[in-house]
Design a protein around this motif. Structure first.
Motif, PDB file in Angstrom:
ATOM      1  N   THR A 125      18.292 -22.643  13.513  1.00  0.00           N
ATOM      2  CA  THR A 125      17.737 -21.522  14.281  1.00  0.00           C
ATOM      3  C   THR A 125      16.232 -21.483  14.080  1.00  0.00           C
ATOM      4  OG1 THR A 125      19.754 -20.221  13.960  1.00  0.00           O
ATOM      5  CG2 THR A 125      17.769 -18.999  14.549  1.00  0.00           C
TER       6      THR A 125
ATOM      7  N   SER B  90      23.198 -22.226  11.058  1.00  0.00           N
ATOM      8  CA  SER B  90      22.214 -21.438  11.806  1.00  0.00           C
ATOM      9  C   SER B  90      22.533 -19.966  11.609  1.00  0.00           C
ATOM     10  CB  SER B  90      22.320 -21.773  13.293  1.00  0.00           C
ATOM     11  OG  SER B  90      23.627 -21.461  13.742  1.00  0.00           O
TER      12      SER B  90
ATOM     13  N   GLU C 178      19.890 -20.134  18.768  1.00  0.00           N
ATOM     14  CA  GLU C 178      18.926 -21.225  18.625  1.00  0.00           C
ATOM     15  C   GLU C 178      17.506 -20.726  18.432  1.00  0.00           C
ATOM     16  OE1 GLU C 178      19.170 -24.207  21.583  1.00  0.00           O
ATOM     17  OE2 GLU C 178      21.201 -24.781  20.987  1.00  0.00           O
TER      18      GLU C 178
END
Ligand code: ASP
Length: 458
Positions: free
Chosen positions: A292, A230, A246
């Motif tokens: 992400t 991510s 996130e």
């Protein structure tokens, strides 16, 4: 973040995701795992290990030998071998590699008078054969897949070879790919000029192809598969415990990418951003990691800072003049001098009697410096002018900063506590970022201190 299983997706796979047969198998599994992945954009095979060479780099070396008229071309052999290994590892028929060998020889023997065209034709081969192999591998596993040639599908590019931009008519032409019954496997990085000549985007351009296809087909999601889990809240090389991010907005991603977040090139995703397509960054090697999501907007749920980014290679011109604030046109004339030199400036923090311009150091040679300083002295008669080199910019970014009191105080306190002197401070007018100019030698200390201030105790 829950996996979005429904909807029409464009999935782009980077070079490390296609570096060998094992990686291609992972890509095929991912396509099989989600029926929404209807368009697959592929890069050329990348590095298998740290010391390896990317196929695109090998192809560039090939083209250089071709231009120099050298008959011996070990890189051409290395390219063929890379693809041959992948083919053999996947158990696919041999004829595709014979075609690649012939195609490469033909392109190497082509007209060299137009260097840009010559290079682009050779560079495009990496993505082209990568796509052919992935399509063949999918079909061999019973997934109906079609290799689609970018030129034939209507991806029209400008004639700036190696640095091309997409022409607007491409979007209309590419829309029909949405109707394909089989999975579309589309090579990234290149398209055709209106005259039908192959042209490439800048390096890393497969991300651009993916974003264009996501926009053209109005995809529900643009998945960008790479080799990291991510985007992290700070560079893990500086802050090893940095958390995963996130959810990010486009604006946050842009600010973070500007200040050195290298996950992907923010400009590459512009077509997807304009079409407001959500983007997801995922790891081919760990598809179970949540990745992400980058979205147009997100609700504010506390946590004012999402990331701390930093980049060096900046310098500043400080100009001081008593009563500058009363002098009509001072700022314009200062910027005019910089513009006359063909330079663009990055930031312009200013006070009542002073102003500074932040520039990229690589654009600001000592000759240019002398010239600009001389002009500022004679045309603007400042009390003081100074040039400072070796600066880094450290940014904290977050939509929530707009709603939060005391962010600047917390940040400056953290920097002071770490013994970092702030050379300059600038809050963007959008209020989603705050930038600190510090000496490049203090960059990492500054990032660590800011990370601690905003992430450690929450
Ligand atoms: N293969 C090209 C490069 O290495 C394009 C890409 O991978 O995005 O730059």
């Amino acid at each position: 973040m829950s996996e979005q299983r429904s909807g029409f997706k464009v999935a782009k796979f980077g070079g490390t995701s296609l570096a060998d047969a094992e990686q291609v198998r992972k890509v095929c599994r991912l396509i099989q795992a989600d029926a929404g992945r209807r368009i697959v954009v592929v890069s050329a095979p990348g590095k298998r290990s740290g010391s390896d060479r990317k196929v695109t780099d090998l192809l560039i070396a090939c083209a250089e030998r071709g231009i120099a008229g050298q008959r011996r071309n070990p890189e051409a052999e290395a390219v063929v071998r890379r693809f041959e290994d992948i083919r053999a590892g996947l158990g696919l028929p041999e004829d595709s590699i014979a075609a690649l060998r012939e195609d490469l020889q033909e392109r190497l023997a082509a007209d060299r008078r137009h260097k840009g065209r010559y290079f682009d034709a050779i560079k495009a081969l990496g993505e082209d054969y990568s796509a052919r192999l992935v399509a063949a591998a999918l079909n061999a596993q019973g997934v109906a897949a079609t290799y689609v040639n970018p030129g034939a599908a209507g991806l029209r590019l400008s004639e700036e070879h190696g640095n091309a931009v997409v022409l607007p008519e491409s979007y209309r032409r590419l829309r029909k790919l949405r109707q394909s019954r089989s999975v579309v496997v589309f090579p990234g990085f290149f398209g055709c000029t209106p005259a039908g000549v192959v042209a490439t985007f800048p390096r890393g351009g497969s991300d651009i192809t993916g974003a264009i296809l996501a926009a053209a087909t109005q995809a529900d999601l643009y998945e960008n598969f790479t080799d990291v889990d991510s985007v992290f809240a700070a560079d893990p090389r500086i802050v090893p415990e940095a958390r995963r991010i996130e959810l990010l907005t486009y604006r946050e991603m842009r600010e973070l990418a500007y200040a050195g977040f290298g996950v992907f090139h923010d400009e590459a995703i512009v077509p997807a951003v304009r079409a407001r397509i959500p983007i997801c960054i995922r790891n081919t090697n760990r598809p179970e990691a949540p990745g992400t999501m980058i979205v147009p907007e997100r609700p504010y749920r506390g946590g004012e800072v999402v990331g701390v980014a930093s980049a060096d290679g900046f310098c500043a011109i400080y100009v001081d003049k008593y009563l500058m604030n009363r002098e009509v046109g001072f700022g314009r004339r200062l910027l005019q001098i910089v513009e006359d030199e063909g330079l663009s400036y990055e930031h312009a923090p200013s006070g009542i009697d002073n102003t500074s311009l932040i520039l990229r150091e690589r654009d600001f040679s000592t000759t240019r410096e002398r010239h600009i300083v001389r002009r500022i002295r004679t045309e603007l008669t400042p009390d003081k002018i100074e040039v400072e080199r070796g600066l880094a910019l450290v940014m904290i970014v977050g939509e929530g900063m707009h709603y939060t009191v005391g962010v600047a105080a917390r940040a400056t306190q953290a920097l002071a506590g770490a013994g970092v002197n702030i050379e300059m401070l600038n809050q963007g007018s959008s209020e989603i970022s705050m930038m600190f100019g510090v000496k490049a030698v203090h960059r990492e200390q500054a990032v660590r201190a800011l990370y601690r201030a905003f992430f450690s105790q929450s």
